[in-house]
Enzyme design. Structure first.
Site, PDB file in Angstrom:
ATOM      1  N   ASP A  77      -6.778   0.119   6.620  1.00 48.65           N
ATOM      2  CA  ASP A  77      -7.788   0.945   6.220  1.00 48.65           C
ATOM      3  C   ASP A  77      -8.708   1.446   7.076  1.00 48.65           C
ATOM      4  OD1 ASP A  77      -7.204   0.142   3.447  1.00 48.65           O
ATOM      5  OD2 ASP A  77      -7.881  -1.540   4.006  1.00 48.65           O
TER       6      ASP A  77
ATOM      7  N   LYS B  83      -7.906  -4.585   6.556  1.00 41.74           N
ATOM      8  CA  LYS B  83      -6.881  -4.690   5.909  1.00 41.74           C
ATOM      9  C   LYS B  83      -7.427  -5.430   4.747  1.00 41.74           C
ATOM     10  CE  LYS B  83      -2.684  -5.783   6.986  1.00 41.74           C
ATOM     11  NZ  LYS B  83      -2.192  -4.529   6.489  1.00 41.74           N
ATOM     12  N   GLY B  84      -6.965  -4.759   3.617  1.00 39.83           N
ATOM     13  CA  GLY B  84      -7.083  -5.351   2.274  1.00 39.83           C
ATOM     14  C   GLY B  84      -7.502  -4.888   1.039  1.00 39.83           C
TER      15      GLY B  84
ATOM     16  N   GLY C 162       1.009  -1.217  -0.293  1.00 45.29           N
ATOM     17  CA  GLY C 162       0.203  -0.309  -0.033  1.00 45.29           C
ATOM     18  C   GLY C 162       0.928   1.295  -0.201  1.00 45.29           C
ATOM     19  N   SER C 163       0.237   2.543  -0.142  1.00 47.81           N
ATOM     20  CA  SER C 163       0.716   3.654  -0.150  1.00 47.81           C
ATOM     21  C   SER C 163       1.974   4.065   0.793  1.00 47.81           C
ATOM     22  CB  SER C 163       0.054   4.973  -0.174  1.00 47.81           C
ATOM     23  OG  SER C 163      -1.340   4.863   0.557  1.00 47.81           O
TER      24      SER C 163
ATOM     25  N   GLU D 182      -0.426 -10.678   3.270  1.00 46.08           N
ATOM     26  CA  GLU D 182      -0.170  -9.722   4.073  1.00 46.08           C
ATOM     27  C   GLU D 182      -0.631 -10.440   6.031  1.00 46.08           C
ATOM     28  OE1 GLU D 182      -1.337  -5.896   2.498  1.00 46.08           O
ATOM     29  OE2 GLU D 182      -2.758  -6.693   4.408  1.00 46.08           O
TER      30      GLU D 182
ATOM     31  N   GLY E  26      -5.843  -3.162  -0.555  1.00 41.49           N
ATOM     32  CA  GLY E  26      -5.078  -2.953  -2.373  1.00 41.49           C
ATOM     33  C   GLY E  26      -5.571  -4.458  -2.381  1.00 41.49           C
TER      34      GLY E  26
HETATM   35  C1  5RP Z   1      -3.295  -3.672   0.827  1.00 46.75           C
HETATM   36  C2  5RP Z   1      -3.606  -3.383   2.729  1.00 46.75           C
HETATM   37  C3  5RP Z   1      -3.197  -1.436   3.006  1.00 46.75           C
HETATM   38  O1  5RP Z   1      -2.602  -1.714   3.905  1.00 46.75           O
HETATM   39  C4  5RP Z   1      -4.181  -0.877   3.592  1.00 46.75           C
HETATM   40  O2  5RP Z   1      -5.018  -0.963   2.087  1.00 46.75           O
HETATM   41  C5  5RP Z   1      -4.160   0.675   3.663  1.00 46.75           C
HETATM   42  O3  5RP Z   1      -3.014   0.815   2.827  1.00 46.75           O
HETATM   43  P1  5RP Z   1      -2.445   2.618   2.271  1.00 46.75           P
HETATM   44  O4  5RP Z   1      -1.528   2.440   2.913  1.00 46.75           O
HETATM   45  O5  5RP Z   1      -2.115   2.890   0.779  1.00 46.75           O
HETATM   46  O6  5RP Z   1      -3.568   2.916   3.270  1.00 46.75           O
HETATM   47  O7  5RP Z   1      -3.920  -3.863   3.370  1.00 46.75           O
HETATM   48  O8  5RP Z   1      -3.537  -4.585   1.161  1.00 46.75           O
END
Ligand code: 5RP
Length: 218
Positions: free
Chosen positions: A84, A94-95, A29-30, A103, A97
């Site tokens: 998230d 989470k998820g 993720g970012s 994970e 992404g």
């Molecule tokens: C990916 C995840 C990420 O950790 C979650 O979506 C948070 O993403 P971001 O850091 O871009 O806000 O679970 O599967």
């Protein structure tokens, strides 16, 4: 500060937990991407990483950071990843992404899960963010019907195939008052690979980016 600046601050703050000579679990993720940028400054000091997605693997390799197969590693000192949503018990959704399964596996291998988030991710009750569920493709409709029985409104995430070749259902309309119970229930539906509720295995440390600086919650 922008949300991305808060994500960057926690991504770099997590570097403090990286011990020289160890293998580091890396999320997706970012926010995790900022952590990878930070980790690159230590690449000569760590043995390598285990990665939770093809996207993170590609970025790690672009920096020349070694990436090990999870099966080659008995245990990990730390796993660093975003979320998230996170509640006050350090349970997470989470998820977003679509990397939830890998994970959750790496979080299971690691001794310490360090969750890096900006403060917008903190909630009292999980569920406003649609709960991702990774599903074997042939079970999509069946699992969706079972999720409706649990009070959810599942939505098929169009044009997404996970790194494991599966699909994602995003479940809306949930107010998750008992995250462990719901995690166990959804995981027991045939065809579900993983639910993106990290309640049985929550975070051990939260680094939260706020306007006042990075807060550490243990
Ligand atoms: C990916 C995840 C990420 O950790 C979650 O979506 C948070 O993403 P971001 O850091 O871009 O806000 O679970 O599967």
């Amino acid at each position: 500060m922008t949300q991305d600046e808060l994500k960057k601050a926690v991504g770099w703050a997590a570097l403090e937990y990286v011990k020289p000579g160890t293998i580091v679990g890396v999320g997706t993720g970012s926010t995790a991407s900022h952590f990878i940028d930070a980790l690159a400054t230590m690449k000569g000091q760590i043995e390598g990483t285990v990665s939770s997605s093809e996207a993170s693997t590609a970025k790690l390799k672009s920096y020349g950071i070694p990436v090990f197969d999870c099966n080659e590693v008995d245990s990990l000192d730390i796993y660093v990843d975003g979320a998230d949503e996170i509640n006050h018990q350090m349970q997470m959704i989470k998820g977003g992404g679509a990397a939830l399964t890998r994970e959750k596996i790496i979080a299971g291998v690691a001794k310490t899960f360090i969750c890096i988030v900006d403060e917008s991710k903190q909630v009292d009750v999980l569920g406003k963010f649609p709960l991702p569920v990774e599903v074997i493709p042939m079970a999509r409709s069946y699992v969706a019907r079972e999720l409706v029985k649990l009070g959810g409104l599942p939505e098929y995430r169009e044009n997404v195939v996970t790194d494991n070749g599966n699909v994602i259902l995003d479940v809306h309309n949930l107010t998750i008052l008992n995250p462990i119970e719901l995690e166990n229930k959804i995981n027991s539906i045939p065809g579900v690979v993983t639910v993106g509720l990290f309640a049985n295995r929550g975070a051990n440390v939260v680094l939260m980016g706020t306007a006042e600086g990075v807060k550490t919650i243990k």
